[in-house]
Design a protein around this motif. Structure first.
Motif, PDB file in Angstrom:
ATOM      1  N   ALA A  66       0.821  -1.217  -0.115  1.00 37.77           N
ATOM      2  CA  ALA A  66       0.009   0.155   0.087  1.00 37.77           C
ATOM      3  C   ALA A  66       0.876   1.310  -0.061  1.00 37.77           C
ATOM      4  O   ALA A  66       0.426   2.187  -0.818  1.00 37.77           O
ATOM      5  CB  ALA A  66      -0.813  -0.065   1.133  1.00 37.77           C
ATOM      6  N   ARG A  67       1.777   1.192   0.911  1.00 41.12           N
ATOM      7  CA  ARG A  67       2.747   2.547   0.744  1.00 41.12           C
ATOM      8  C   ARG A  67       3.502   2.473  -0.378  1.00 41.12           C
ATOM      9  O   ARG A  67       3.863   3.582  -1.162  1.00 41.12           O
ATOM     10  CB  ARG A  67       3.632   2.225   1.877  1.00 41.12           C
ATOM     11  N   ALA A  68       3.782   1.300  -0.929  1.00 48.10           N
ATOM     12  CA  ALA A  68       4.712   1.585  -2.229  1.00 48.10           C
ATOM     13  C   ALA A  68       3.827   2.258  -3.442  1.00 48.10           C
ATOM     14  O   ALA A  68       4.183   2.887  -4.205  1.00 48.10           O
ATOM     15  CB  ALA A  68       5.196   0.375  -2.798  1.00 48.10           C
ATOM     16  N   LEU A  69       2.501   1.765  -3.523  1.00 47.34           N
ATOM     17  CA  LEU A  69       1.488   2.362  -4.284  1.00 47.34           C
ATOM     18  C   LEU A  69       1.215   3.634  -4.267  1.00 47.34           C
ATOM     19  O   LEU A  69       1.202   4.430  -5.241  1.00 47.34           O
ATOM     20  CB  LEU A  69       0.262   1.587  -4.466  1.00 47.34           C
ATOM     21  N   ILE A  70       1.540   4.232  -3.016  1.00 45.51           N
ATOM     22  CA  ILE A  70       1.144   5.492  -2.651  1.00 45.51           C
ATOM     23  C   ILE A  70       2.560   6.340  -3.336  1.00 45.51           C
ATOM     24  O   ILE A  70       2.246   7.489  -4.020  1.00 45.51           O
ATOM     25  CB  ILE A  70       0.893   5.821  -1.348  1.00 45.51           C
ATOM     26  N   ALA A  71       3.461   5.889  -3.126  1.00 42.51           N
ATOM     27  CA  ALA A  71       4.809   6.460  -3.491  1.00 42.51           C
ATOM     28  C   ALA A  71       4.757   6.627  -4.940  1.00 42.51           C
ATOM     29  O   ALA A  71       5.517   7.443  -5.660  1.00 42.51           O
ATOM     30  CB  ALA A  71       6.063   5.670  -2.870  1.00 42.51           C
ATOM     31  N   ALA A  72       4.179   5.635  -5.688  1.00 50.04           N
ATOM     32  CA  ALA A  72       4.349   5.290  -7.150  1.00 50.04           C
ATOM     33  C   ALA A  72       3.215   6.417  -7.933  1.00 50.04           C
ATOM     34  O   ALA A  72       3.277   6.422  -8.891  1.00 50.04           O
ATOM     35  CB  ALA A  72       4.096   3.987  -7.658  1.00 50.04           C
ATOM     36  N   GLY A  73       2.394   6.909  -6.918  1.00 47.99           N
ATOM     37  CA  GLY A  73       1.348   7.876  -7.532  1.00 47.99           C
ATOM     38  C   GLY A  73       0.097   7.621  -7.479  1.00 47.99           C
ATOM     39  O   GLY A  73      -0.776   8.070  -8.064  1.00 47.99           O
ATOM     40  N   ALA A  74      -0.404   6.624  -6.782  1.00 45.21           N
ATOM     41  CA  ALA A  74      -1.986   6.159  -6.685  1.00 45.21           C
ATOM     42  C   ALA A  74      -2.572   7.281  -5.761  1.00 45.21           C
ATOM     43  O   ALA A  74      -2.221   7.666  -4.758  1.00 45.21           O
ATOM     44  CB  ALA A  74      -1.895   4.714  -6.188  1.00 45.21           C
ATOM     45  N   ASP A  75      -3.781   7.634  -6.577  1.00 48.56           N
ATOM     46  CA  ASP A  75      -4.412   8.583  -5.633  1.00 48.56           C
ATOM     47  C   ASP A  75      -5.254   7.857  -4.850  1.00 48.56           C
ATOM     48  O   ASP A  75      -5.659   8.255  -3.819  1.00 48.56           O
ATOM     49  CB  ASP A  75      -5.381   9.194  -6.551  1.00 48.56           C
ATOM     50  N   ILE A  76      -6.011   6.539  -5.094  1.00 49.21           N
ATOM     51  CA  ILE A  76      -6.621   5.746  -4.242  1.00 49.21           C
ATOM     52  C   ILE A  76      -5.885   4.466  -4.391  1.00 49.21           C
ATOM     53  O   ILE A  76      -5.533   3.975  -5.443  1.00 49.21           O
ATOM     54  CB  ILE A  76      -8.186   5.397  -4.765  1.00 49.21           C
ATOM     55  N   VAL A  77      -5.701   3.490  -3.225  1.00 49.94           N
ATOM     56  CA  VAL A  77      -5.269   2.325  -2.954  1.00 49.94           C
ATOM     57  C   VAL A  77      -6.460   1.392  -2.722  1.00 49.94           C
ATOM     58  O   VAL A  77      -7.281   1.759  -1.923  1.00 49.94           O
ATOM     59  CB  VAL A  77      -4.233   2.351  -1.922  1.00 49.94           C
ATOM     60  N   ALA A  78      -6.603   0.442  -3.576  1.00 54.43           N
ATOM     61  CA  ALA A  78      -7.817  -0.483  -3.445  1.00 54.43           C
ATOM     62  C   ALA A  78      -7.050  -1.810  -2.735  1.00 54.43           C
ATOM     63  O   ALA A  78      -5.790  -2.267  -2.885  1.00 54.43           O
ATOM     64  CB  ALA A  78      -8.402  -1.173  -4.764  1.00 54.43           C
ATOM     65  N   TYR A  79      -7.802  -2.211  -1.574  1.00 49.65           N
ATOM     66  CA  TYR A  79      -7.241  -3.325  -0.877  1.00 49.65           C
ATOM     67  C   TYR A  79      -8.445  -4.429  -0.767  1.00 49.65           C
ATOM     68  O   TYR A  79      -9.775  -4.089  -0.843  1.00 49.65           O
ATOM     69  CB  TYR A  79      -6.936  -3.248   0.482  1.00 49.65           C
ATOM     70  N   ASP A  80      -8.150  -5.625  -0.599  1.00 49.22           N
ATOM     71  CA  ASP A  80      -9.312  -6.826  -0.194  1.00 49.22           C
ATOM     72  C   ASP A  80      -9.884  -6.395   0.902  1.00 49.22           C
ATOM     73  O   ASP A  80      -9.093  -6.718   2.055  1.00 49.22           O
ATOM     74  CB  ASP A  80      -8.505  -8.047  -0.433  1.00 49.22           C
ATOM     75  N   GLY A  81     -11.357  -6.043   1.066  1.00 52.20           N
ATOM     76  CA  GLY A  81     -11.908  -5.816   2.454  1.00 52.20           C
ATOM     77  C   GLY A  81     -12.649  -6.856   2.955  1.00 52.20           C
ATOM     78  O   GLY A  81     -13.112  -6.508   3.820  1.00 52.20           O
ATOM     79  N   THR A  82     -12.399  -8.059   2.401  1.00 54.90           N
ATOM     80  CA  THR A  82     -12.927  -9.115   3.155  1.00 54.90           C
ATOM     81  C   THR A  82     -12.277  -9.462   4.333  1.00 54.90           C
ATOM     82  O   THR A  82     -10.987  -9.390   4.534  1.00 54.90           O
ATOM     83  CB  THR A  82     -13.041 -10.364   2.422  1.00 54.90           C
ATOM     84  N   PRO A  83     -12.621 -10.243   5.378  1.00 57.05           N
ATOM     85  CA  PRO A  83     -12.106 -10.587   6.696  1.00 57.05           C
ATOM     86  C   PRO A  83     -11.016 -11.869   6.245  1.00 57.05           C
ATOM     87  O   PRO A  83     -10.597 -12.346   7.351  1.00 57.05           O
ATOM     88  CB  PRO A  83     -13.474 -10.936   7.563  1.00 57.05           C
ATOM     89  N   ARG A  84     -10.866 -12.495   5.382  1.00 59.57           N
ATOM     90  CA  ARG A  84     -10.151 -13.331   5.046  1.00 59.57           C
ATOM     91  C   ARG A  84      -8.578 -13.211   5.481  1.00 59.57           C
ATOM     92  O   ARG A  84      -8.368 -12.098   5.205  1.00 59.57           O
ATOM     93  CB  ARG A  84     -10.296 -13.980   3.539  1.00 59.57           C
ATOM     94  N   PRO A  85      -8.092 -14.330   5.869  1.00 57.22           N
ATOM     95  CA  PRO A  85      -6.603 -13.911   6.593  1.00 57.22           C
ATOM     96  C   PRO A  85      -5.666 -13.841   5.240  1.00 57.22           C
ATOM     97  O   PRO A  85      -5.836 -14.094   3.995  1.00 57.22           O
ATOM     98  CB  PRO A  85      -6.196 -15.467   7.306  1.00 57.22           C
ATOM     99  N   ARG A  86      -4.821 -12.953   5.538  1.00 51.79           N
ATOM    100  CA  ARG A  86      -3.664 -12.582   4.383  1.00 51.79           C
ATOM    101  C   ARG A  86      -2.477 -11.993   5.337  1.00 51.79           C
ATOM    102  O   ARG A  86      -2.342 -12.013   6.314  1.00 51.79           O
ATOM    103  CB  ARG A  86      -4.364 -11.345   3.619  1.00 51.79           C
ATOM    104  N   THR A  87      -1.609 -11.743   4.598  1.00 55.82           N
ATOM    105  CA  THR A  87      -0.126 -11.396   5.186  1.00 55.82           C
ATOM    106  C   THR A  87      -0.331 -10.339   6.142  1.00 55.82           C
ATOM    107  O   THR A  87       0.114 -10.704   7.349  1.00 55.82           O
ATOM    108  CB  THR A  87       1.001 -10.868   4.050  1.00 55.82           C
TER     109      THR A  87
END
Length: 224
Positions: free
Chosen positions: A85-106
């Motif tokens: 997420a931080r890398a996407l912002i540094a690369a110029g993303a205005d909006i960052v999308a992420y998986d909003g489900t409660p499923r486990p991830r890193t």
């Protein structure tokens, strides 16, 4: 004009190529993005840091950034770490999308959301159901996408159509609603707006040439 006002009532084109395909190159993704904007896209959804870095200097429309990763122990693929997420912002993303489900991830979805907000970008939760949307709004997300409806174990139902019901439910939450998922004709995109979406994202039908070619090839063979 704010990022969301620039997107409101418009089309977002998800410039995602087939992984490993002949068009899976940053310069081609950037060219797709420029073509989409020339055709009237109000915004873009770009996957991958290299693709985003190639595209961002060439377009002025708002960009939604994601990073997809294939995890050995989780079905979650979309922006699975706070570092991404931080890398996407540094690369110029205005909006960052992420998986909003409660499923486990890193990283927990709450930690990823917090990283997006701390970085000064808007957060878009790719959701599967109403509960996902409510959790995202409570945490500070601004945009709710119907992206994952039909793609989780709980919501998979073999329905090839968009989830217009979830669009209507999100409209009731007073969020910025992004319709996404199986919107593969202009008529379905327009229907999503009528159902209450603020904007519509279309990807495969516009940018995955191998897939769309397959639709037509199968139809032609079936028409013999």
């Amino acid at each position: 004009m704010s990022v969301l006002e620039r997107l409101r009532g418009g089309l977002v084109v998800s410039c995602q190529t087939v992984d490993g395909g002949p068009m899976d190159r940053p310069e081609i993704v950037a060219a797709m993005a420029r073509a989409a904007v020339a055709g009237g896209a109000a915004g873009l959804r770009i996957e991958g840091l290299e693709n985003l870095r190639a595209t961002r200097p060439l377009v002025e429309v708002p960009v939604i950034g994601i990073v997809k990763r294939d995890l050995a122990d989780s079905p979650v693929r979309i922006t699975v770490t706070a570092a991404d997420a931080r890398a996407l912002i540094a690369a110029g993303a205005d909006i960052v999308a992420y998986d909003g489900t409660p499923r486990p991830r890193t990283d927990a979805r709450e930690d990823i959301l917090a990283a997006i907000l701390a970085g000064g970008a808007l957060a878009m939760a790719d959701c599967a159901d109403l509960a996902d949307g409510r959790a995202a709004l409570a945490g500070g997300a601004t945009v709710l996408g119907t992206t994952l409806s039909g793609y989780t174990e709980e919501t998979a139902k073999g329905d090839a159509g968009p989830d217009f019901d979830l669009i209507r439910q999100f409209r009731g939450l007073s969020a910025f609603v992004m319709a996404e998922g199986r919107l593969n004709t202009p008529e379905l995109a327009a229907a999503a707006i009528r159902a209450g979406a603020d904007a519509v994202t279309v990807g495969s039908a516009l940018t995955r040439l191998e897939l769309v070619t397959g639709w037509f090839a199968d139809a032609v063979r079936g028409g013999r």
